[in-house]
Motif scaffolding. Structure first.
Motif, PDB file in Angstrom:
ATOM      1  N   GLU A 135       0.801  -1.229   0.000  1.00  0.00           N
ATOM      2  CA  GLU A 135       0.000   0.000   0.000  1.00  0.00           C
ATOM      3  C   GLU A 135       0.835   1.282   0.000  1.00  0.00           C
ATOM      4  N   PRO A 136       1.935   1.398   0.782  1.00  0.00           N
ATOM      5  CA  PRO A 136       2.687   2.664   0.753  1.00  0.00           C
ATOM      6  C   PRO A 136       3.284   2.988  -0.608  1.00  0.00           C
ATOM      7  N   LEU A 137       3.461   1.982  -1.454  1.00  0.00           N
ATOM      8  CA  LEU A 137       4.060   2.197  -2.772  1.00  0.00           C
ATOM      9  C   LEU A 137       3.012   2.414  -3.855  1.00  0.00           C
ATOM     10  N   GLN A 138       1.750   2.391  -3.488  1.00  0.00           N
ATOM     11  CA  GLN A 138       0.675   2.620  -4.458  1.00  0.00           C
ATOM     12  C   GLN A 138       0.522   4.126  -4.672  1.00  0.00           C
ATOM     13  N   GLN A 139       1.161   4.607  -5.704  1.00  0.00           N
ATOM     14  CA  GLN A 139       1.254   6.041  -5.963  1.00  0.00           C
ATOM     15  C   GLN A 139       0.862   6.344  -7.402  1.00  0.00           C
ATOM     16  N   PRO A 140       0.457   7.577  -7.678  1.00  0.00           N
ATOM     17  CA  PRO A 140       0.032   7.911  -9.044  1.00  0.00           C
ATOM     18  C   PRO A 140       1.192   7.919 -10.025  1.00  0.00           C
ATOM     19  N   ARG A 141       0.840   7.842 -11.302  1.00  0.00           N
ATOM     20  CA  ARG A 141       1.842   8.001 -12.344  1.00  0.00           C
ATOM     21  C   ARG A 141       2.447   9.411 -12.279  1.00  0.00           C
ATOM     22  N   LEU A 142       3.542   9.587 -12.985  1.00  0.00           N
ATOM     23  CA  LEU A 142       4.156  10.905 -13.086  1.00  0.00           C
ATOM     24  C   LEU A 142       3.211  11.869 -13.788  1.00  0.00           C
TER      25      LEU A 142
END
Length: 204
Positions: A135-142
């Motif tokens: 979950e902590p690495l679930q981030q939006p695209r650039l």
């Protein structure tokens, strides 16, 4: 289980729409378990499954098999396990750590400590969408995609991780790289990853 009945795609295929990745996995598992000889293609995507049958075959048994799918028990990740060696030195590694509010070492530990499932392939030949990202690495695209991402780049975006099989544009956050060849058009099996395969990343 699906939101609506399957949509016919010509007279040889059905498109099943699902509400979640678990439902997609359940449909795939149910059709595979039925072992229908008439099925020639089984193509999962983020929220759909396309099932194609041989010319002249009916679609009734496919429809019945998918109707037995149970999202509570469906699990796509039962295929080949691939271990991918990764050097964690990607251009966006610090950005991912900062966004997650953790250290770079913790990013590496989280990413390499998880087991991923190839939910589906798309975008480019051999490009697998790998679910199981912590979950902590679930981030939006650039905000702006790069015009060229080197082959072997390991990235994260939304709920997925990936490995770019060839040089291509891309907007995923890059955290590392691998020398493993994921797509070889001259090989008997050109794409290394297939839906249902499992992937682990190993720091080197």
């Amino acid at each position: 289980m699906t939101r609506s009945g399957p949509r016919p795609c010509g007279d040889r295929a059905l498109l099943f729409e699902a509400g979640s990745a678990a439902e997609v996995a359940a449909i795939v598992a149910a059709v595979r378990a039925a072992a229908l000889p008439e099925v020639t293609e089984l193509v999962p995507a983020a929220r759909t499954v396309l099932v194609e049958v041989a010319p002249g075959a009916g679609l009734e048994r496919v429809r019945a098999a998918a109707g037995d799918a149970d999202a509570a028990t469906g699990r796509l990740g039962t295929g080949t396990l691939h271990t991918v060696p990764v050097t964690y030195d990607g251009e966006d590694l610090d950005l991912v750590a900062t966004t997650a509010g953790i250290s770079v070492d913790e990013v590496v530990a989280l990413h390499s400590g998880a087991e991923y499932t190839v939910d589906f392939c798309g975008f480019a030949p051999g490009f697998g969408y790998l679910s199981g990202l912590p979950e902590p690495l679930q981030q939006p695209r650039l905000e702006s995609s790069r015009s060229a991402v080197p082959a072997g780049s390991v990235g994260v975006a939304d709920v997925y991780s990936c490995v770019y099989p060839r040089r291509s544009p891309g907007g995923w956050r890059l955290i590392g790289r691998t020398d493993m060849v994921l797509f070889d058009p001259a090989a008997d099996r050109p794409a290394l990853f297939a839906p249902g395969d499992r992937v682990r990343f190993e720091q080197r």
